[in-house]
Write a protein that holds these residues in place. Structure first.
Motif, short mmCIF file in Angstrom:
data_model
loop_
_atom_site.label_atom_id
_atom_site.label_comp_id
_atom_site.label_asym_id
_atom_site.label_seq_id
_atom_site.Cartn_x
_atom_site.Cartn_y
_atom_site.Cartn_z
N UNK A 73 0.84 -1.20 0.00
CA UNK A 73 0.00 0.00 0.00
C UNK A 73 0.87 1.25 0.00
N UNK A 74 1.90 1.26 0.81
CA UNK A 74 2.72 2.46 0.95
C UNK A 74 3.56 2.75 -0.29
N UNK A 75 4.24 1.74 -0.82
CA UNK A 75 5.18 1.94 -1.92
C UNK A 75 4.65 1.49 -3.28
N UNK A 76 3.60 0.68 -3.29
CA UNK A 76 3.08 0.14 -4.53
C UNK A 76 3.88 -1.07 -4.98
N UNK A 77 3.25 -1.93 -5.74
CA UNK A 77 3.98 -3.09 -6.25
C UNK A 77 5.08 -2.66 -7.21
N UNK A 78 4.84 -1.60 -7.95
CA UNK A 78 5.85 -1.10 -8.88
C UNK A 78 7.11 -0.67 -8.13
#
Length: 124
Positions: A73-78
């Motif tokens: 959620x914080x950093x994104x999967x990307x």
């Protein structure tokens, strides 16, 4: 029940209520209001990207520990996976750590008890 147990339950409900608002404002556009995920979520969209999975216990979210879910959620999967083919960006610029934990509490409130317990054990 004791006053301490009642207070703890009240805190959980407050966290879930805050999480619901944050979820609706940040997550529902892709994962849907009812957490059902995108239609045919196991496929890819018109851009060839993976679709948003359900978060209601019918997908794989409960297979991940809290730390992993928080980072997604914080950093994104990307931000976590090289060559990621999807649209799950990070929300760290919109949600602080407490907000993210509240979203997770809200999401978990939809899971069957056995999935919830499995995920809690992963997070220990």
């Amino acid at each position: 029940s004791t006053r301490k147990e009642s207070s703890a339950a009240s805190d959980v409900y407050k966290r879930q209520a805050k999480g619901k608002i944050a979820y609706q404002n940040n997550c529902a556009s892709c994962h849907q209001v009812n957490l059902s995920g995108a239609e045919n979520w196991k496929g890819v969209d018109e851009d060839g990207h993976r679709k948003a999975p359900p978060l209601n216990g019918t997908g794989h979210t409960w297979h991940h520990d809290d730390e992993t879910l928080h980072k997604i959620i914080k950093y994104g999967l990307a931000g976590l996976i090289s060559d990621y083919k999807g649209k799950m960006g990070g929300f760290g610029d919109k949600l602080n750590d407490k907000d993210i934990d509240s979203v997770l509490a809200y999401i978990k409130s939809f899971w069957p008890d056995d999935y919830y317990q499995h995920q809690i054990n992963l997070s220990k």
